[in-house]
Scaffold this motif. Structure first.
Motif, mmCIF file in Angstrom:
data_model
loop_
_atom_site.group_PDB
_atom_site.id
_atom_site.type_symbol
_atom_site.label_atom_id
_atom_site.label_comp_id
_atom_site.label_asym_id
_atom_site.label_seq_id
_atom_site.Cartn_x
_atom_site.Cartn_y
_atom_site.Cartn_z
ATOM 1 N N MET A 64 0.768 -79.330 -30.632
ATOM 2 C CA MET A 64 0.821 -80.295 -29.538
ATOM 3 C C MET A 64 1.984 -79.913 -28.622
ATOM 4 O O MET A 64 3.034 -79.463 -29.084
ATOM 5 C CB MET A 64 1.025 -81.718 -30.068
ATOM 6 C CG MET A 64 -0.146 -82.208 -30.912
ATOM 7 S SD MET A 64 -1.732 -82.186 -30.059
ATOM 8 C CE MET A 64 -1.571 -83.561 -28.970
ATOM 9 N N GLN A 86 5.008 -80.486 -25.765
ATOM 10 C CA GLN A 86 6.027 -81.487 -25.501
ATOM 11 C C GLN A 86 5.501 -82.345 -24.355
ATOM 12 O O GLN A 86 4.615 -81.919 -23.604
ATOM 13 C CB GLN A 86 7.340 -80.806 -25.136
ATOM 14 C CG GLN A 86 7.895 -79.982 -26.279
ATOM 15 C CD GLN A 86 9.120 -79.168 -25.883
ATOM 16 O OE1 GLN A 86 9.548 -79.178 -24.745
ATOM 17 N NE2 GLN A 86 9.678 -78.456 -26.851
ATOM 18 N N PRO A 87 5.987 -83.567 -24.217
ATOM 19 C CA PRO A 87 5.463 -84.428 -23.139
ATOM 20 C C PRO A 87 5.569 -83.757 -21.777
ATOM 21 O O PRO A 87 6.597 -83.194 -21.418
ATOM 22 C CB PRO A 87 6.352 -85.674 -23.219
ATOM 23 C CG PRO A 87 6.812 -85.712 -24.635
ATOM 24 C CD PRO A 87 6.965 -84.266 -25.043
ATOM 25 N N GLN A 107 -6.272 -88.747 -18.378
ATOM 26 C CA GLN A 107 -5.954 -88.967 -19.789
ATOM 27 C C GLN A 107 -4.472 -88.735 -20.057
ATOM 28 O O GLN A 107 -3.869 -89.397 -20.901
ATOM 29 C CB GLN A 107 -6.780 -88.043 -20.682
ATOM 30 C CG GLN A 107 -8.248 -88.374 -20.729
ATOM 31 C CD GLN A 107 -9.032 -87.346 -21.532
ATOM 32 O OE1 GLN A 107 -8.462 -86.446 -22.144
ATOM 33 N NE2 GLN A 107 -10.351 -87.481 -21.521
ATOM 34 N N LEU A 108 -3.880 -87.780 -19.348
ATOM 35 C CA LEU A 108 -2.464 -87.465 -19.548
ATOM 36 C C LEU A 108 -1.544 -88.592 -19.099
ATOM 37 O O LEU A 108 -0.398 -88.670 -19.553
ATOM 38 C CB LEU A 108 -2.096 -86.176 -18.815
ATOM 39 C CG LEU A 108 -2.665 -84.894 -19.406
ATOM 40 C CD1 LEU A 108 -2.351 -83.714 -18.507
ATOM 41 C CD2 LEU A 108 -2.125 -84.651 -20.801
ATOM 42 N N GLN A 109 -2.021 -89.463 -18.230
ATOM 43 C CA GLN A 109 -1.187 -90.586 -17.790
ATOM 44 C C GLN A 109 -0.936 -91.557 -18.942
ATOM 45 O O GLN A 109 0.101 -92.199 -18.999
ATOM 46 C CB GLN A 109 -1.836 -91.291 -16.603
ATOM 47 C CG GLN A 109 -1.834 -90.424 -15.359
ATOM 48 C CD GLN A 109 -2.552 -91.063 -14.196
ATOM 49 O OE1 GLN A 109 -3.167 -92.113 -14.327
ATOM 50 N NE2 GLN A 109 -2.481 -90.422 -13.036
ATOM 51 N N HIS A 110 -1.881 -91.644 -19.883
ATOM 52 C CA HIS A 110 -1.724 -92.534 -21.036
ATOM 53 C C HIS A 110 -1.007 -91.844 -22.189
ATOM 54 O O HIS A 110 -0.266 -92.478 -22.933
ATOM 55 C CB HIS A 110 -3.096 -93.025 -21.513
ATOM 56 C CG HIS A 110 -3.874 -93.719 -20.432
ATOM 57 N ND1 HIS A 110 -3.478 -94.915 -19.881
ATOM 58 C CD2 HIS A 110 -5.010 -93.369 -19.789
ATOM 59 C CE1 HIS A 110 -4.338 -95.280 -18.949
ATOM 60 N NE2 HIS A 110 -5.273 -94.355 -18.867
ATOM 61 N N ASN A 111 -1.245 -90.553 -22.362
ATOM 62 C CA ASN A 111 -0.650 -89.773 -23.442
ATOM 63 C C ASN A 111 -0.311 -88.390 -22.878
ATOM 64 O O ASN A 111 -1.178 -87.520 -22.825
ATOM 65 C CB ASN A 111 -1.627 -89.669 -24.615
ATOM 66 C CG ASN A 111 -1.016 -89.006 -25.812
ATOM 67 O OD1 ASN A 111 0.197 -88.861 -25.910
ATOM 68 N ND2 ASN A 111 -1.854 -88.574 -26.740
ATOM 69 N N PRO A 112 0.941 -88.148 -22.487
ATOM 70 C CA PRO A 112 1.292 -86.919 -21.753
ATOM 71 C C PRO A 112 1.483 -85.668 -22.622
ATOM 72 O O PRO A 112 2.326 -84.832 -22.331
ATOM 73 C CB PRO A 112 2.585 -87.304 -21.049
ATOM 74 C CG PRO A 112 3.211 -88.287 -21.958
ATOM 75 C CD PRO A 112 2.072 -89.053 -22.570
ATOM 76 N N VAL A 113 0.721 -85.526 -23.689
ATOM 77 C CA VAL A 113 0.779 -84.315 -24.512
ATOM 78 C C VAL A 113 -0.608 -83.685 -24.563
ATOM 79 O O VAL A 113 -1.617 -84.364 -24.410
ATOM 80 C CB VAL A 113 1.300 -84.597 -25.946
ATOM 81 C CG1 VAL A 113 2.739 -85.049 -25.910
ATOM 82 C CG2 VAL A 113 0.433 -85.604 -26.654
ATOM 83 N N LYS A 117 -3.146 -80.392 -26.480
ATOM 84 C CA LYS A 117 -3.294 -79.417 -27.549
ATOM 85 C C LYS A 117 -3.228 -78.025 -26.938
ATOM 86 O O LYS A 117 -3.812 -77.774 -25.887
ATOM 87 C CB LYS A 117 -4.634 -79.579 -28.266
ATOM 88 C CG LYS A 117 -4.700 -80.788 -29.147
ATOM 89 C CD LYS A 117 -6.043 -80.833 -29.857
ATOM 90 C CE LYS A 117 -6.173 -82.108 -30.652
ATOM 91 N NZ LYS A 117 -7.503 -82.224 -31.278
#
Length: 138
Positions: A39, A41-42, A85-91, A93
């Protein structure tokens, strides 16, 4: 004579594009076969590509740590839905090769440009060879 010289240069550039595309496809195959998934980093941001005021795509550059603790940056072009999607979870794969972490791929990154470059390169090489052959037989 100048025309043949320039056609030769175009042929070499076309061959270079084809070889570069083949190399990139080989890297993607290696990543699919034996890539290590981690994963990122943010993410702190992304680059928006626009053409005449219209968004054509997004480029992300996530940073990741290998299993040995080294930090690398991977680049990839993604769609707007991935950005949302990255706005909710900025990590994200990321897959990388253990023996060469600089060869990496962002999950859901677009790879259609590889085939386009290979097709253009093939057209350039074949077209210039045909031109040189046609001019030589005159």
């Amino acid at each position: 004579m100048k025309e043949k010289f320039f056609a030769g240069i175009i042929c070499i550039l076309g061959i270079f594009l084809v070889l570069e595309g083949c190399s990139e496809r080989s890297d993607h195959a290696k990543l699919a076969e034996r890539g290590i998934e981690v994963m990122s980093q943010p993410l702190t941001g992304y680059t928006q590509r626009t053409k005449r005021g219209v968004t054509t795509g997004y480029e992300v550059s996530p940073t990741f740590q290998t299993t040995t603790g080294q930090t690398y940056t991977c680049h990839g072009n993604v769609s707007e839905s991935i950005i949302n999607q990255l706005q909710h979870n900025p990590v994200m794969k990321i897959k990388y090769l253990l023996n060469d972490p600089s060869i990496c791929a962002v999950e859901h990154a677009e790879t259609s440009g590889i085939w386009f470059a290979m097709l253009i390169g093939l057209g350039m090489a074949l077209g210039s060879v045909a031109y040189i052959y046609n001019r030589s037989s005159l």
